[in-house]
Scaffold this motif. Structure first.
Motif, mmCIF file in Angstrom:
data_model
loop_
_atom_site.group_PDB
_atom_site.id
_atom_site.type_symbol
_atom_site.label_atom_id
_atom_site.label_comp_id
_atom_site.label_asym_id
_atom_site.label_seq_id
_atom_site.Cartn_x
_atom_site.Cartn_y
_atom_site.Cartn_z
ATOM 1 N N THR A 26 -5.789 -7.480 -8.641
ATOM 2 C CA THR A 26 -7.118 -7.915 -8.206
ATOM 3 C C THR A 26 -7.260 -9.430 -8.262
ATOM 4 N N VAL A 27 -6.365 -10.103 -8.978
ATOM 5 C CA VAL A 27 -6.474 -11.566 -9.099
ATOM 6 C C VAL A 27 -5.337 -12.323 -8.417
ATOM 7 N N THR A 28 -4.226 -11.643 -8.083
ATOM 8 C CA THR A 28 -3.118 -12.314 -7.399
ATOM 9 C C THR A 28 -2.249 -11.273 -6.714
ATOM 10 N N LYS A 29 -1.341 -11.728 -5.866
ATOM 11 C CA LYS A 29 -0.417 -10.807 -5.194
ATOM 12 C C LYS A 29 0.642 -10.345 -6.185
ATOM 13 N N LEU B 58 -0.385 -3.203 -3.904
ATOM 14 C CA LEU B 58 0.816 -3.956 -4.275
ATOM 15 C C LEU B 58 1.756 -4.067 -3.078
ATOM 16 N N TYR B 59 2.668 -5.017 -3.138
ATOM 17 C CA TYR B 59 3.764 -5.128 -2.186
ATOM 18 C C TYR B 59 4.964 -4.416 -2.807
ATOM 19 N N TYR B 60 5.751 -3.747 -1.971
ATOM 20 C CA TYR B 60 6.941 -3.048 -2.449
ATOM 21 C C TYR B 60 8.138 -3.501 -1.620
ATOM 22 N N ALA B 61 9.181 -3.952 -2.307
ATOM 23 C CA ALA B 61 10.434 -4.303 -1.646
ATOM 24 C C ALA B 61 11.511 -3.411 -2.242
ATOM 25 N N ALA C 268 2.106 -15.666 -7.196
ATOM 26 C CA ALA C 268 2.429 -14.259 -6.947
ATOM 27 C C ALA C 268 3.322 -13.794 -8.091
ATOM 28 N N ILE C 269 3.233 -12.534 -8.418
ATOM 29 C CA ILE C 269 4.009 -11.951 -9.501
ATOM 30 C C ILE C 269 5.018 -10.976 -8.897
ATOM 31 N N PHE C 270 6.310 -11.153 -9.238
ATOM 32 C CA PHE C 270 7.371 -10.280 -8.757
ATOM 33 C C PHE C 270 7.995 -9.572 -9.948
ATOM 34 N N LEU C 271 8.009 -8.242 -9.909
ATOM 35 C CA LEU C 271 8.508 -7.438 -11.022
ATOM 36 C C LEU C 271 9.511 -6.415 -10.516
#
Length: 198
Positions: free
Chosen positions: A64-67, A88-91, A30-33
């Protein structure tokens, strides 16, 4: 003790590609930015941080390829409106307010108990800093950002004293520091790192 290393001393991920592939075998990364300073540059005022179309396209393709999650001190709704991608996920609010695809929603950490203290602190700070040119008090759902990037150097201490006075009268809140910003948030053991792990 953690030693600081120069960027040139850190091994290149490309040189470790086989090892990385082995570590991810059977797992989905997963990618967190962050939004400010990662997806957009740090700017004079928060409303000036605008996501480019190229960055939005890159995020859309990556999702499209990872969270992919955007974890920000900004309000979650504000970040979602700025990014404009539903996959996308949003925190937001340092992880106190999380949403994601498929209706996923969570407000972990118990910050709701501090909402009335944040309301009072916002009113107090607006009053105390009204005359400090360049200061900006930005209310978020679970935080108050006091921006001093545009405050004259001889007035920065006035901003800090106002923040300290409010914090001293409100044990429900604690301070967080950023780039030319003081942030008042719930005095709870919760932060972006814990949000990433939930």
């Amino acid at each position: 003790m953690i030693q600081k290393r120069e960027a040139l001393e850190i091994p290149s991920a490309l040189n470790q590609l086989n090892e990385l592939k082995a570590q991810f075998q059977g797992k989905t990364p997963a990618i967190f930015l962050d939004y400010d300073g990662c997806l957009t540059p740090i700017v004079q005022r928060p409303e000036m941080a605008v996501l480019t179309d190229d960055m939005r396209l890159a995020l859309q393709e990556l999702a499209t390829v990872t969270k992919v999650a955007v974890v920000s001190g900004r309000d979650r709704q504000n970040v979602a409106e700025l990014v404009q991608l539903d996959n996308l996920y949003y925190a937001g609010s340092h992880g106190f307010d999380i949403t994601g695809p498929g209706g996923m929603a969570s407000e972990p950490g118990g910050a709701k108990a501090a909402l009335s203290a944040l309301d009072k602190a916002d009113t107090m700070l607006q009053e105390k800093l009204r005359q400090v040119e360049g200061s900006q008090v930005e209310r978020k759902r679970y935080a108050i950002a006091v921006h001093y990037r545009n405050v004259a150097d001889d007035q920065v201490e006035t901003v800090r004293k106002a923040v300290d006075e409010v914090l001293n009268s409100m044990p429900e809140l604690k301070i967080g520091l950023g780039k030319k910003i003081y942030e008042l948030k719930p005095n709870i053991d919760w932060h972006k790192g814990k949000a990433v792990m939930c």
